[in-house]
Design a protein around this motif. Sequence first.
Motif: not given
Length: 239
Positions: A36-44, A46-58
Motif C-alpha cells: 500500500p505504501c508503494a501505491q501511495e507514492i505512485i499515486t502522489s 502521478l498526481t504531480d510528477p514535478q514534485s517529490t512524491p510523499e513517502a512518509t509511509c516508508l
Amino acid sequence: DPVNPPTWAKETGKALTNSYYFEFPGMGNWVSATDPCAQEIITSFLTDPQSTPEATCLEDGEKVTFILPKDIYLESGISRFLTETKLESHNLIPLLALGFSMLLFVAQLIYFISLLVRRGMRGLLFEGQSNRLILIGHILATLVALLNLGFLWAFRQILNQIESTIPLVLRFGLPAEFETLFYAPFLAELMTAGLMVITFSIWIMGYWSIYQRVYFSLVTLAAVIFSSLLANWGLLILS
C-alpha cells in the motif's frame, strides 16, 4: 531482490527525467502491486510528477528482522503437528488418538473433582492402604491431565498467534522464548511412568472394582498415547 536488484533501478533512474528512487526493505519486485505504501507514492507521483512524491509511509513500514538459529526452538515438530491435527488430514488415526486422550483427561478432571466434593481430601487420606494408593494414582492422573491439556491449549494458542502475525517463522520452528512450555509434557511423561506402575499394582493386588480398574487403565492408556503422539510429532524434547 536477486533477480531485479535495487542497483538496476538506480541506474535506470539516471536516464530518466523527474525520476525518484525509493527502497522498500524486505520487499521484492512487484512491490507496486502488493504494498500500500508503494501505491501511495505512485499515486502522489502521478498526481504531480514535478514534485517529490510523499513517502512518509516508508518510515512506518515494518523493519526487516532476521531469524537466527539461536532464536528458534523445535525446528522439526511444528509442521507434523499442524498437518496431522487438521480435520482434512488423510490420516485420521493421530487425530482420533488425540481426541481419545483429551476425552479421558477431561473425564479424569471431572471424576477427581467429584471425588473431592463427595469425600474431601482429608477423608480420602485416612482410608485404607488400597484407597491411599488409588488416591495417589488419581492425583497423578489429574496432574497429568492438567499438564497435557494445559500444554495443548497453550501450544495451539501460540501457533494461532504466530500464524496471524508472522507465519513464516513456523517454517523454521518455534521462537525460543516458548521453550519453557515444553517442560509441561516432559513432567507429564515422568508422571505417566508412575501411573503405569500404579495401574499394574491395582490389577495385581485386586484393589478397587473391575470397572474402576478399567477406567483407571484407560486414563493411563490415554496418557501413554498422548506422550507417544508428542514424541511422534517431535514435540517431546527439551534442549
